[in-house]
Each structure stands twice: as structure tokens, then as C-alpha cells.
Design an enzyme around this catalytic site. Structure first.
Site, PDB file in Angstrom:
ATOM      1  CE  LYS A 280      38.741  11.528  51.680  1.00 60.33           C
ATOM      2  NZ  LYS A 280      37.860  12.664  51.322  1.00 60.33           N
ATOM      3  CD  GLU A 365      35.876  27.999  47.071  1.00 60.62           C
ATOM      4  OE1 GLU A 365      36.059  27.132  47.942  1.00 60.62           O
ATOM      5  OE2 GLU A 365      36.686  28.211  46.134  1.00 60.62           O
ATOM      6  NE  ARG A 393      40.086  29.679  48.173  1.00 63.98           N
ATOM      7  CZ  ARG A 393      40.568  28.565  47.631  1.00 63.98           C
ATOM      8  NH1 ARG A 393      39.817  27.468  47.608  1.00 63.98           N
ATOM      9  NH2 ARG A 393      41.759  28.532  47.087  1.00 63.98           N
TER      10      ARG A 393
END
Length: 629
Positions: A280, A365, A393
Site C-alpha cells: 500500500k 459489522e 450491514r
């Protein structure tokens, strides 16, 4: 226009078909120019940064090998989509990303035919890709790109479970950079890390087999346990047990290797999984070194990098983070949970001060909410720190696992209401609507920072499920009280006494309501609680005023204004009501201020709506006062 002297190859690419006109030998230079252009553009306007830098080579290779848009390319979440947008005809508009009228921050189907599936939330790409592959019936290739962070979401495993049992031709690319927004957590990153040693283990395994007599007793024993032993060290077995043929890991920044792998996999039948290792922030040293800080950035000088800004106004997120630490010191039963949003939800300080009471569950979640329910069953007092859009969610878990059992769980809901540049996928437009109908659940909407602190205390001390929802950014700058003082549940506060008209403000729109109320001579109420409502006060206002206005930073449909109207209707009280809030449409990406104005819930919008409905409430001009006298 793109400077063709600085970007001689990139400036000639207006679509992937242009990219495919280059020779493979030129592609590393295309990737270099793409990375440099990405750095230049995002540094100028801000946006998601590190994830895109990490997939430059992968993006080039995918669009080179596959015939997009006829072949389908599905990105998970979409933080990494900027290079994809640049190569697919949006290079000259990339500087408008996240701005009103500009490019969306995530892939969006109505923006480009190359954006095959709209994303913004995590772990959806494999399901979407499998669905496309089934419907395509072999007429095109389908590829899903999901990060190791996205793979922590349970939906990804549901898709792998289903897809592996099919004969559908689909390729899943696991982009493994060991990061979500912050560091990955849980068992999966450890499992994937073991794959880095797989080549050495494979070589050792083959050497051991070659030293044995073929089909001898030891050889047969080794063969029987080979896969079990492999599974102890090389977790490719996990994907293979799901039914996906596993390939990798390979270097995701080695273009020749990527091209060769994709060409090989393109024509294979059945579900395939390619594991690529990336970094990244690749190619920009500060972003590689500080991957969390460079996940998403504002404008900056690419030569200097990000410069630490002087502290500004305290945000609601800051208020929550400080309250959490204070409340944790006061009550050892407090446990904090976040679904991979430590930085965004303000839990960095808490995670350092209370590491044994801090639980980052990854992008999960549903698990986060049911985990909290289990904790509450044993006498703990869990606090779930979650964005409004992500709580969607875990709706079933909030109802079935928490509220139905009346468990003592506090939801700290950040990014409620209008969020801004991240667009429709991250707007918190619906939480009052989808939470208000849940029995047992108390819901608060603070109007300023100190009220947020006090309502969080109220929710935490309440013996049952409670939610406090607060907006992104800073508020009015209210002075914070050090004490942990609760406010009474279900009680509002009249902030301004007036006549004829009553304005009921839920949460942050109070400031606009006060400004309008002062001009129109209206009563203004800080409602504080959406559930339970201050029914006695509402009843009194309905009997002493000619009209009621409700203002909320939530969808009008089913929101706080609806709650007021429902109550008055149940009491058989007829009074004109004007509900103001967010429209029955998705909010586009723009600044928070722009979106509030568009929705008509800033001071100008509230005033305009009231006077359009009731012109008689307009303040009298001086000349009108004299003539009346």
C-alpha cells in the site's frame, strides 16, 4: 490536458483499447507514468491515495489482458479505483474526484461502462462477480479484486462457499497488502502471512518426497498426510477446500509475472483464485512508511509530504474518543468494539490506554454487534463504535441479537446524516428511520459537542440498548464539562420561547433552527431524544402554537418528524406540520455544507421552506409595524 512531455504514454491512453496497443515491454513505463500522475493529481485535490498506488501494476495488467468493458472487472470497496478511472477515459477529470459535479470516489455504474458494479462497502465483489459470471453463461470473463482487509468480512466467505461449488468461470484476485484502513487484525492476516513461506516449504516437501522410495510404506504415509501437513503451513488449502484453484503468491508489482499469470488463468475453467502481494502506497516513500496516514489525504505538497496541522476545533469523533476513555476509567465493565474503524471512529487513544478492553473485529459489522450482545449477557457494558452507513450491514443483529433480548449495548453512531465527499455509499441518511421502529431501543441526537458527551453518558448508564448518533466534523464549539453527567432520557429542552410557530430540532440542525427562530419569533426546541420523545412537551406545544416544524439530518421518510406526526395523530390533535430533512433520494458527493443547503436544512433553507408554507409568519418590516400602529 495531460502534459504529453511528462506523460508521453499515459497521455495517449483514453481507454483500455489504447493501452492494449502498447507492447508488453512498454508497460512498465506506462505503470511508472500512471503512478506519477496519480501522485500529482491526488496531491492537488486530495482523496484516497495509498490503495491506488498499491494496485498500479495490477490495474495495468488487468486492462491489458482482459477485454474490458466486455470482460467484467469488479473492485471491492473501491478505495483502489483511481488508476482504473484514469485508464478508462476519466484521466482529465480525475482532479474533480469527490467534488460536487465531479467523479465519484468509488466505482459507479452510471459514471462509466467500465465500472461494472457500484461499491463503497466491503466484501461484496466476489458475490457480484459470481452473479455476473452465472448470468453471462460463459460469454465473457469475470474478475473480482478483493483485498485481504475485505476478506475479513463474512460475506466474502459466503460467496467463496457458494462459488466454489459451481462450475462457473470466475477469477478472484486477492490483493494482499496486510492493511485495511489501519492494520489488519484477526487470524486471517496470520494465515496469509504463512503463505509467504510456501515456496520454501514446497521445495522442502518435494526434496523429501524425492528421497523416498516411490510407493514404499513411508512414501504412502507421506502422501496420505501431505495435504494435512500442507494445511498446517500453507493456507492455500483453505481456498482449495472452498473449491477454488489457488495460484500464488506472486509479486503484485512485477508486471511480467502478473501478465503471465493472468494469461494463464484467463482461459482456465471453473473458479480460480490468484494471490498477489502488494505494498500500500507503493512508489511514494512517505505513503509506504505511513500507510495509515496516507490512506486518504487532503491536498498536500508531494515533495514535502503531509504536514501535521495545528489542532483545530474538536470534532464529534474526538468528543466520543475522550468520553470513552473517561467512562472506561469510571466503569471497568466498559468494553469497546469497532469493525476496522479505529482511526475513523476515534478509538486510537482508547486502544492504547485500554488494550485489554479494546476489540477490533475487522470488517465484520454483524459479528461486532452480536459479539457485543454476548458480552452484555455476561454483565459487561459494551460500546459499539460504528459509522451510520456500516450499521446498516448489521441491522438483523441489532434487532434480533440486541434489542429483542433487551441487552445493555450502547451504539455510538458516527457519520450520521450528511457526510459529504464520500458520497451516497457513506451517507448516514437513514439511521433514525431504520432504528426508530425497533422496540426497546433508546435513540439520542445531540445538538452540540457537550450534549453529545452527556447523551453518551445517558445511553451508557441506561440498562438496555441505546444509540447516540452524531455527525461528521465539528459542531458549534460548545464548552465540554469534565464530569460524566447524564441527561434525562426522553426530555427535551426549550431553547427559545416564541409564539405561533414551534420549531423542533433533532441533533445538529439546532443551530439553523435557532437562527431562523430568532428571526421569525418562533419557539425553538432542542429535542435531544428521538425515542422516547418528550411527549408532554410536544402536546403542550401543539396546544399553544399554530404550526410545528421538525428539522432533522436524516431522511424525512420514517424519521424524527414522522415520529412527532404519528404521536399527534394518535392523540387526535390536528395541527399543520412541516417536516424538514433529507429527500427521498441518495445524496451525491459534495461538501457537507453544500449538501445541507441542497436539502434545505441549513438556515436559509429552513427559513425559505417555512415562509413558502406560511407567508404569514414572515417578520414584519419597520414600515409594516408603523402602519399597523
Amino acid at each position: 490536458m495531460t502534459d504529453s512531455t511528462r506523460y508521453p504514454r499515459l497521455s495517449r491512453i483514453d481507454s483500455p483499447s489504447d493501452l492494449r496497443s502498447f507492447s508488453e515491454a512498454e508497460l512498465p513505463d506506462v505503470a511508472r507514468e500512471l503512478r506519477e500522475y496519480l501522485i500529482e493529481q491526488v496531491a492537488g485535490v486530495g482523496g484516497h491515495f495509498g490503495a491506488g498506488l498499491g494496485v498500479v501494476e495490477l490495474t495495468v495488467a488487468l486492462h491489458y489482458v482482459y477485454h474490458t468493458p466486455d470482460d467484467r472487472l469488479v473492485w471491492d470497496v473501491g478505495h483502489q479505483c483511481y488508476p482504473h478511472k484514469i485508464l478508462t477515459g476519466r484521466r482529465e477529470r480525475i482532479h474533480t474526484i469527490k467534488q460536487a459535479g465531479g467523479l465519484a470516489p468509488f466505482p459507479r455504474r452510471d459514471e462509466s461502462e467500465y465500472d461494472t458494479f457500484g461499491v463503497g462497502h466491503s466484501s461484496t465483489s466476489i458475490s457480484a462477480a459470481i452473479g455476473m459470471a452465472i448470468a453471462a453463461q460463459g460469454q465473457r470473463k469475470v474478475v473480482a479484486v478483493i483485498g485481504d482487509g475485505g476478506l475479513t468480512g463474512g460475506m466474502a466467505y459466503e460467496a467463496l462457499h457458494h462459488g466454489g461449488a459451481l462450475d462457473t468461470d470466475v477469477l478472484v484476485i486477492l490483493n494482499d497488502n496486510q492493511m485495511s484502513i489501519s492494520e489488519n487484525v484477526g487470524a486471517l492476516p496470520k494465515m496469509l502471512a504463512r503463505l509467504m513461506t510456501s515456496r520454501t516449504l514446497n521445495a522442502m516437501r518435494e526434496k523429501a518426497k524425492n528421497s523416498m522410495r516411490p510407493h514404499g510404506v513411508l512414501w504412502r504415509f507421506f502422501k496420505r498426510w501431505e495435504e494435512h501437513l500442507k494445511g498446517m503451513f500453507v493456507p492455500s488449502t483453505l481456498f482449495e477446500e472452498f473449491g477454488f484453484h489457488y495460484f500464488g503468491p506472486i509479486d503484485g508489482h512485477d508486471l511480467p509475472q502478473l501478465l503471465q499469470a493472468l494469461k494463464t488463468l484467463k482461459d482456465l475453467k471453473g473458479p480460480q483464485l490468484l494471490h498477489v502481494i502488494t505494498t500500500k502506497g507503493k512508489g511514494y516513500a512517505p505513503a509506504e512508511a505511513q500507510q495509515i496516514d496516507y490512506h486518504a489525504v487532503g491536498p498536500f505538497d508531494p515533495i514535502k509530504g503531509l504536514v501535521k496541522k495545528a489542532p483545530g476545533k474538536q470534532t464529534y469523533t474526538d468528543v466520543f474518543g475522550d468520553w470513552l476513555c473517561d467512562q472506561a476509567r469510571a466503569d471497568a465493565r466498559l468494553l469497546a468494539i469497532t469493525p476496522a474503524m479505529r482511526e475513523g471512529s476515534g478509538l486510537v487513544r482508547y486502544s492504547k490506554e485500554f488494550p485489554q478492553r479494546y476489540f477490533d473485529v475487522g470488517i465484520a459489522e454483524q459479528h461486532a454487534v452480536t459479539l457485543a450482545a454476548g458480552m452484555a449477557c455476561e454483565g459487561a457494558k459494551p460500546v459499539v463504535a460504528i459509522y451510520s452507513t456500516f450499521l446498516q450491514r448489521a441491522y438483523d443483529q441489532a434487532i434480533h441479537d440486541v434489542a429483542l433480548q433487551n441487552l445493555d449495548v450502547t451504539f455510538a453512531i458516527d457519520r450520521a446524516g450528511v457526510v459529504g465527499p464520500d458520497g451516497a455509499t457513506h451517507a448516514g441518511s437513514f439511521d433514525l428511520t431504520y432504528l426508530r421502529c425497533i422496540p426497546n431501543l433508546a435513540i439520542a441526537a445531540p445538538s452540540d459537542e457537550n450534549e453529545c458527551r452527556r447523551l453518551l453518558t445517558s445511553a451508557f448508564l441506561h440498562e438496555g440498548p441505546a444509540a447516540v448518533r452524531y455527525p461528521r466534523g465539528s459542531g458549534a464549539g460548545a464548552k465540554l464539562e469534565a464530569e460524566l453527567k447524564p441527561l434525562p432520557i426522553g426530555k427535551a429542552e426549550v431553547r427559545q420561547r416564541g409564539a405561533r410557530l414551534a420549531i423542533l430540532a433533532f441533533g445538529s440542525p439546532l443551530a439553523a433552527a435557532l437562527a431562523v427562530g430568532a428571526e421569525l419569533g418562533a419557539t425553538v426546541v432542542d429535542m435531544r431524544w428521538v425515542k422516547p420523545l418528550d411527549e408532554a412537551l410536544i402536546l403542550d406545544l401543539a396546544r399553544t402554537h399554530g404550526a410545528i416544524v421538525t428539522v432533522e439530518d436524516n431522511a424525512i421518510a420514517g424519521g424524527a418528524g414522522s415520529a412527532v406526526a404519528e404521536y399527534l395523530s394518535a392523540q387526535n390533535i390536528q395541527i399543520p406540520i412541516l417536516p424538514l430533512g433529507l429527500p427521498d433520494s441518495y445524496l451525491e458527493h459534495a461538501s457537507r455544507e453544500q449538501l445541507l443547503a441542497e436539502a434545505g436544512i441549513d438556515a436559509v433553507g429552513v427559513r425559505t421552506a417555512i415562509l413558502q408554507r406560511w407567508p404569514q409568519y414572515a417578520p414584519m418590516r419597520t414600515s409594516e409595524i408603523r402602519s399597523a400602529v
